[in-house]
Design a protein around this motif. Structure first.
Motif: not given
Lengths: 272, 443
Positions: B57-85
């Motif tokens: 966790l020294e840098r941001g980025g993706h390792i393995y799609s179980r942990i994170s994935n760029p497409t999923v990441g867009v969804l996560e940020e989008r919902v966070a933005s809509l919720e004000g989170g």
């Protein structure tokens, strides 16, 4: 970690590693109204690669006690006190925005102690918009919203944080609202507005210096950053495209890459 | 020319714009206007140092799609933005989002206070499954605000509830319950699936963690399973010693203290670093993309869902075959005033109603409607119906059904966005059959 400076408890993140006096010290100084957390994507790397990385909370900010310091000069002296308080004789400084004013002033005052200086979104002066200053001093949360708007570039407004799932405009907003706005942002903005010694201080700096600037920085535009850098002998400048003032979050990876090369070259880590 | 000074206004993007754009920068993705589907398991490291930095966790980025994935990441940020989170973590389903939230918050020996009016699967998780992990729960009726306070114990780590209970439409007094939680130094977790951030932003009313089954209105088209937890960023994990796994050095990440390092995003960071690593309920990039398509039209659809629902409330309230109607828009609904405050953009499209003739009439109605779909989902663009006592909540015994506020005559209606006259006409067919259940079922 927590330690005392001038009788007040100070919090500094050590990037997830225990503090080790044998390792060279890097102090990260945050911007107006913010906290140590803005540095998380820079400090952890250095902490795990042979340095003591201290991302400090200025007095009255984040997890540090006491009242906010009212001038950049006081903050500069306080950073020097931090170096003493943790038992070091020297340090490398990294500043963002207001943190650049503080670290420039500190480096000019304590030239023998500061071994490298890294400035992100820096300028020789940061005059404040009077209405923004008034809002912050009157504890109006709109001041934070305006700051987050102006501090992020057009690309940053869409998000796209390097850490999956983090939405940085809202994260920055939470950090800036974590303490009473008038006591943090309000005091900081006034200190920035009052500070006039940046260009003179820059002329006294002799240590290796890096300025990271961003093309879409509305708060400290590239031309202001270049003007400051031009006054520092041998200063390096790195400009990031499509990025705003919050470069340490908006383009965290790029910032870390540049910072890592600069600091490890000029202020080597303790070999493991 | 007016010389009046222009007032400064923040120009951060608004809800409808964020629905389409948040979390994504085309210039970093080959200029692709649409979010790419990163159908990959893993990501190249630049070198050994880069790999180590990502794992640590020294840098941001993706390792393995179980942990994170760029497409999923867009969804996560989008919902966070809509919720004000501040941050979000998407999961394979709404249930896995709830499970991950609880497992990030709690340890064996901990306790939760939980609203009694929940989706049947959630009830079973809290009542039967979590005790197997040593986590006990006390159920409180959603309108019993004082009951939440009384149920808090020394080892209570949070309060959980659905903002509008499933299926009876009882509304939690979120601001008051949030105050109770915060006075006790614990977070309030709210499942806001029925509302979506278009109808309610729970963080503005005191919630600390918001959970959605994205499968429902957010995706909206009945195509994909997905869930998400969103962090508000205000809760101070370091205010007491109740959350050592958030505040103390964590052995699993070289002594990392999530609260110290990540502050307003600490919960999400821990849920991802620990929960996705150890439990692995990851969302597929294809499903994340499908949900993103739904979110692009969220406000457009929610307006139509709500207007159709209000029409159906009027229709059902005046129908001879209907014994009662429950929807927060009905003036005599016990939470009508609270709903106005918490749901200013619409009261949602879930209606519960009682059909005259009881269980047999309910079965006949369900078996004879043609346009409305009989299935175990809500929040589709299409109108959906189910008889909870024999469907979603069928695993409950009589006493639990009663405690959950269910009755045998209850039909749960998720109003779609079809032409309202067609929905009403379809219901007429169902009601006619319900009045003569035996005759129709023999046809």
């Amino acid at each position: 970690m927590k330690f005392k400076v001038n009788g007040h408890e100070v919090f500094a993140s050590t990037g997830g590693r225990p503090f080790d006096k044998k390792k060279p010290l890097i102090i990260f100084v945050h911007g107006s109204g913010l906290t140590h957390m803005t540095w998380v994507l820079q400090t952890r790397y250095f902490a795990f690669h042979g340095y003591n990385a201290l991302a400090i909370d200025l007095p009255g900010h984040g997890l540090s006690s006491g009242e906010s310091l009212k001038s950049i000069e006081e903050m500069a002296d306080w950073v020097n006190d931090v170096i003493d308080a943790v038992g070091h004789k020297e340090a490398s400084l990294v500043g963002h925005s207001q943190g650049c004013l503080v670290t420039v002033e500190c480096t000019s005052r304590y030239p023998d102690k500061i071994k490298t200086l890294s400035l992100m979104g820096g300028a020789g002066a940061i005059p404040m918009n009077p209405e923004l200053l008034s809002l912050a001093e009157n504890n109006d949360p709109k001041a934070v919203d305006l700051m987050m708007d102006w501090a992020h570039g057009p690309a940053g407004h869409f998000g796209g944080h390097p850490v999956p799932g983090l939405y940085h405009i809202n994260t920055g907003t939470m950090l800036a609202k974590s303490r009473t706005i008038q006591n943090t942002l309000g005091v900081d903005f006034r200190a920035c507005d009052n500070y006039k010694n940046g260009f003179e201080a820059a002329k006294k700096i002799k240590c290796p210096t890096l300025s990271i600037l961003a093309t879409d920085d509305k708060m400290c535009p590239v031309k202001e950053g270049k003007k400051l850098a031009s006054l520092i002998d041998g200063s390096q400048v790195d400009i990031i495209d499509n990025c705003g003032h919050m470069m340490l979050l908006e383009e965290a990876d790029r910032v870390l890459t540049v910072l890592k090369k600069f600091i490890t070259t000029n202020y080597p880590p303790l070999s493991s | 020319m007016s010389d009046k000074k222009k007032e400064l206004k923040p120009n951060t993007y608004k809800f409808d714009t964020l629905s389409l754009h948040a979390g994504y920068q085309p210039h970093k993705n080959a200029g692709s206007r649409q979010v790419p589907i990163y159908q990959t398991t893993s990501y190249l490291f630049d070198d050994v140092d880069h790999a180590a930095a990502l794992f640590n966790l020294e840098r941001g980025g993706h390792i393995y799609s179980r942990i994170s994935n760029p497409t999923v990441g867009v969804l996560e940020e989008r919902v966070a933005s809509l919720e004000g989170g501040t941050a979000a973590l998407a999961t394979s389903s709404g249930m896995s989002a709830i499970f991950l939230t609880v497992m990030t918050l709690c340890e064996a020996g901990d306790h939760l206070v939980v609203s009694s009016q929940l989706y049947g699967g959630t009830v079973n998780l809290f009542r039967l499954t979590l005790p197997k992990f040593g986590i006990k729960c006390t159920f409180v009726k959603p309108r019993d605000t004082e009951g939440f306070k009384k149920a808090i114990q020394k080892n209570t780590k949070g309060i959980f509830g659905e903002l509008v209970g499933n299926p009876g439409n009882e509304i939690m007094n979120m601001p008051e319950i949030a105050k109770i939680a915060h006075d006790a130094g614990i977070p309030l977790m709210v499942d806001a699936t029925y509302q979506t951030p278009y109808l309610c932003k729970p963080f503005e009313h005191g919630a600390d963690i918001v959970i959605h089954s994205l499968t429902k209105w957010m995706a909206g088209h009945g195509s994909s399973m997905a869930g998400i937890l969103v962090e508000g960023g205000k809760f101070d994990w370091m205010q007491n010693d109740k959350f050592p796994t958030m505040t103390k050095p964590y052995e699993g990440y070289h002594g990392l203290s999530f609260a110290e390092e990540f502050g307003p995003t600490a919960f999400t960071m821990k849920a991802r670093a620990e929960g996705m690593r150890d439990f692995g309920p990851c969302l597929s990039p294809q499903n994340a993309w499908n949900v993103l398509q739904g979110i692009e039209t969220l406000s457009v659809r929610m307006k139509k869902h709500c207007s159709n629902a209000e029409e159906m409330v009027k229709y059902l309230s005046n129908h001879e075959s209907v014994a009662w109607v429950s929807h927060p828009s009905v003036p005599d609904h016990p939470d009508h005033e609270l709903a106005k405050k918490l749901l200013p953009n619409g009261r949602g499209s879930m209606i519960a109603f009682g059909i005259k003739g009881g269980k047999d009439a309910g079965v006949a109605f369900i078996n004879n409607v043609k346009l409305a779909s009989h299935l175990a989902n809500v929040g589709d663009t299409r109108t959906l119906v189910i008889h909870p006592a024999s469907g979603t909540h069928s695993q409950m015994d009589e006493a639990t059904l009663k405690f959950a506020g269910l009755s045998h005559d209850m039909i749960r209606l998720s109003v779609g966005i079809e032409d309202i006259d067609d929905i009403k006409n379809d219901f007429e067919i169902g009601f006619r059959a319900a009045r003569k259940p035996r005759l129709v079922s023999n046809q």
